[in-house]
Design an enzyme around this catalytic site. Structure first.
Site, PDB file in Angstrom:
ATOM      1  N   ASP A  11       0.866  -1.180   0.000  1.00 49.82           N
ATOM      2  CA  ASP A  11       0.000   0.000   0.000  1.00 49.82           C
ATOM      3  C   ASP A  11       0.899   1.225   0.000  1.00 49.82           C
ATOM      4  OD1 ASP A  11      -2.251  -1.593   0.150  1.00 49.82           O
ATOM      5  OD2 ASP A  11      -2.430  -1.439   2.324  1.00 49.82           O
ATOM      6  N   ASP A 130     -13.757  -5.227  -1.908  1.00 50.16           N
ATOM      7  CA  ASP A 130     -13.616  -5.115  -0.452  1.00 50.16           C
ATOM      8  C   ASP A 130     -14.961  -5.482   0.158  1.00 50.16           C
ATOM      9  OD1 ASP A 130     -11.031  -4.185  -0.820  1.00 50.16           O
ATOM     10  OD2 ASP A 130     -11.644  -2.079  -0.815  1.00 50.16           O
TER      11      ASP A 130
END
Length: 253
Positions: A11, A130
């Protein structure tokens, strides 16, 4: 049986790798180019970069990171985070990415999946989902896990495949960053219904967790972040463990 893949996830925020819990409480984990090179040497099968700042300015930074990484690393690179158009995809693919991952934009404009697959080939298009457990199922969330989309995760995965997705990157928001194992009920529910690979994400804390996602969860690949970033395990150690449990893995670059 195809080799099972082990994929570190990086990330990236303002040009640095970070990691949080359930998408918040971010802490610094290092330089993306250095980490990518290390994971390549350790035997990673692919790398996923997610630009979690995803402003226009930062997307330029991300393209520069991808360009630098692609000179050091010779395994597939998948890049996502805030991609909203064919032009965004093109920028990152030209910078050296092999695949692009789309999430919120695919929910608001499902046809983006088809347009991307048509232009670049479906092998380039990864749809990231997600999902958060709600009642007896899972709801899709967008905008870094903050906004409920009003979509059932299983139904959305099936639709994404039909529209041209080449892979699904499936993250359990409930499990993300907690190092207590993947949501293998979710992984199995989606993997068993699709003909494209599913990458399980969210919750890796030990080699056994990765094994369970590939075995019980029926995933084709596992994504992990903090167990690698903070040196708890090397990729080679994890792959040796998976091999010892009878799973097919590639053991050297």
């Amino acid at each position: 049986m195809l080799n099972k893949r082990v994929i570190p996830c990086l990330d990236v925020n303002n040009g640095r790798v970070v990691k949080g819990t359930s998408f918040v409480n971010l802490r610094d984990a290092g330089n993306p180019v250095e980490l990518a090179a290390r994971y390549y040497r350790e035997g990673a099968d692919e790398l996923v970069f997610l630009d979690i700042s995803a402003t226009t300015e930062e997307r330029k930074t991300m393209a520069e990171v991808v360009e630098q990484v692609s000179k050091e690393v010779f395994i597939p690179l998948c890049v996502g985070g805030g991609l909203r158009s064919i032009a965004d995809m093109n920028t990152l693919l030209r910078a050296g990415a092999d695949k692009v991952s789309i999430n919120s934009a695919a929910v608001s404009d499902p046809d983006l999946i088809s347009r991307g697959a048509e232009k670049f080939g479906r092998q380039c298009i990864v749809v990231a989902i997600d999902a958060k457990r709600e009642g007896s199922g899972w709801q899709v969330y967008t905008h870094s896990g903050k906004k409920p989309a009003g979509l059932d995760a299983v139904e959305w995965a099936i639709k994404a495949e039909a529209l041209g997705a080449g892979e699904i990157l499936l993250t359990s928001i409930d499990a993300d960053g907690k190092n207590t194992g993947y949501d293998n009920e979710l992984n199995r529910e989606i993997s068993s219904r699709l003909n494209i690979p599913v990458i399980a994400s969210g919750g890796a804390g030990s080699p056994e967790d990765l094994y369970n996602a590939l075995d019980k969860g029926q995933a084709d690949a596992v994504l992990a972040a903090s167990i690698f970033h903070y040196g708890r395990y090397t990729i080679a150690e994890v792959k040796q463990y998976l091999k010892s449990k009878g799973l097919p893995v590639r053991l050297e670059n």
